[in-house]
Write a protein that holds these residues in place. Structure first.
Motif, short mmCIF file in Angstrom:
data_model
loop_
_atom_site.label_atom_id
_atom_site.label_comp_id
_atom_site.label_asym_id
_atom_site.label_seq_id
_atom_site.Cartn_x
_atom_site.Cartn_y
_atom_site.Cartn_z
N TYR A 295 0.97 -1.28 0.12
CA TYR A 295 0.03 -0.22 0.19
C TYR A 295 0.77 1.21 0.02
CZ TYR A 295 -3.82 2.98 0.87
OH TYR A 295 -5.00 3.84 0.41
N SER B 53 1.87 3.98 -3.37
CA SER B 53 1.15 5.05 -3.27
C SER B 53 2.22 6.20 -3.28
CB SER B 53 0.50 5.46 -1.77
OG SER B 53 -0.48 4.00 -1.76
N GLU C 106 -6.20 6.61 -10.92
CA GLU C 106 -5.74 5.31 -9.93
C GLU C 106 -5.47 5.83 -8.46
OE1 GLU C 106 -2.20 4.04 -11.83
OE2 GLU C 106 -3.13 3.10 -13.61
N GLN D 233 -6.59 -2.78 -3.39
CA GLN D 233 -4.96 -2.48 -3.78
C GLN D 233 -4.26 -3.77 -3.00
OE1 GLN D 233 -3.41 1.65 -3.87
NE2 GLN D 233 -1.33 0.74 -3.08
N LYS E 111 -2.26 -6.16 -5.52
CA LYS E 111 -0.87 -6.48 -5.19
C LYS E 111 -0.28 -7.66 -4.67
CE LYS E 111 -0.20 -2.33 -6.89
NZ LYS E 111 0.21 -2.17 -8.22
#
Length: 404
Positions: free
Chosen positions: A36, A40, A254, A395, A399
């Motif tokens: 995360y 980001s 996104e 997310q 991932k």
């Protein structure tokens, strides 16, 4: 996918708080940083912090450390603070000015742009060009510096393009940081962020804040007061538009973006104890409109822009249940302390509010640590938390699937 994560996700019920393990599991914390935070965009500072060649500062979160520096070509670069030799931290100062970065372990020496200049006692065919510090993605938006360590970062540019006309009148690029304060809280970073994402707690938990601020929720706002403020906003040079981009609802963006200007209570020009101004008007604003703007550039980066100063909020993970609430105060770069603003008055409101947050978030974590904690229902005023949970879980699922 990490063992047990699918089962943990299956326990989550929409419109509720997260299951206990999301706030108490070391495995989940490591996933948070890897999948995360590392994927980001993170607001790390302002261009005014590094005006000269050789100026730098370091930003740390989780297990990561990033150097942001102005090089000899007057360009701003970001790179991981990890030596390419054996992994030592290269830069041990938090900020300063330097000609070169020299690793304190074996003296590998790096240029301001991260390229390796010298490494002692290496083989003849050693190629310094192959061992530059790892570059980190960087964006500068109206003076605000954002970084992302992922090889393929999320698309930030489309959202920034839509946000541009809404923030342009404030001229963030002409701000300077005049104070920052750190409020360590014994809680997982998600509890700290969730607390910021809702104002359900504001009236009972924030006495000082509630004197001047509405509940920041459309269903509870005074419509007449808001309409009056929006008209004045446009008169003083601000847009009356709002921006709300949810990554789950958009094919082009996104990241989550949010902008909304809402009214302070009558009698308040800004977030001050007296209601009177705290500093010179920002940018091209002609007067005070009696409002403030909530701005979100990705879930992790939150700003509150009054007419005369800007607050930046970060919730930086240090370990599983230690988070730094970092508050940054910014005013016009030409404002002089003691003449144009008083630092104690400027910082009063959000210092008090952050002290309250330290207390209530730590209590929240203590309760969640109980084996008897069961996720409870979220109120209509906690819609921000619902949006965070949806994007966060999406997310992590994506991932972990990629890396499984």
């Amino acid at each position: 996918m990490e063992e047990g994560f699918k089962e943990l996700i299956s326990k989550y019920q929409g419109s509720q708080s997260l299951p206990r393990q999301f706030y108490t599991s070391e495995t989940v914390y490591k996933m948070d940083i890897q999948h995360y935070w590392n994927h980001s965009w993170i607001w790390v500072g302002h261009i005014n912090q590094i005006p000269n060649v050789g100026d730098f500062f370091v930003f740390d979160y989780g297990y990561e450390s990033v150097i942001i520096a102005r090089d000899k070509n007057d360009s701003v670069n970001a790179f991981l603070n990890v030596c390419r030799h054996r992994g030592s931290r290269v830069c041990i100062e938090k900020s300063g000015n330097t000609r070169l970065f020299v690793c304190p372990y074996h003296a590998w020496t790096y240029e301001l742009n991260g390229s390796l200049r010298a490494a002692r006692e290496m083989e003849e065919n050693f190629n310094t060009a192959e061992y530059s510090l790892k570059k980190v993605n960087l964006r500068i938006f109206h003076g605000l510096i954002f970084i992302c360590v992922a090889d393929n970062p999320p698309n930030i540019d489309e959202g920034l393009l839509q946000l541009e006309p809404l923030v342009e009148p404030f001229e963030f690029e002409n701000l300077k940081i005049v104070h920052s304060a750190n409020y360590p809280v014994a809680a997982n970073w998600k509890l700290a962020l969730e607390n910021y994402m809702e104002c359900y707690h504001c009236a009972p938990a924030h006495l000082e804040y509630s004197r001047s601020h509405s509940l920041k929720d459309p269903s509870s706002a005074n419509i007449e007061l808001k309409n009056c403020m929006l008209k004045k906003s446009m008169d003083v040079g601000l847009s009356g538009e709002e921006l709300h981009i949810n990554l789950l609802e958009s094919n082009n963006v996104e990241m989550d973006f949010y902008f909304s200007r809402y009214p302070l209570f009558q009698g308040y020009k800004t977030g001050s104890k007296s209601g009177e101004k705290l500093a010179p008007l920002l940018g091209r604003l002609k007067d005070f409109d009696g409002g403030t703007s909530d701005i979100q550039i990705g879930i992790l980066n939150n700003f509150l822009s009054y007419s005369d100063h800007v607050i930046g909020y970060r919730f930086i993970p240090r370990s599983l249940q230690i988070t730094d609430i970092e508050v940054i105060w910014m005013v016009r770069e030409d404002a002089e302390e003691g003449k144009d603003y008083n630092l104690e008055d400027l910082t009063w409101l959000w210092h008090c509010t952050s002290q309250d947050d330290e207390r209530i978030i730590a209590l929240n974590q203590k309760g969640v640590n109980s084996n008897h904690y069961v996720p409870g229902p979220l109120s209509n005023m906690e819609w921000g938390i619902k949006a965070f949970h949806a994007g966060y879980l999406k997310q992590l699922e994506e991932k972990t699937n990629i890396n499984s």
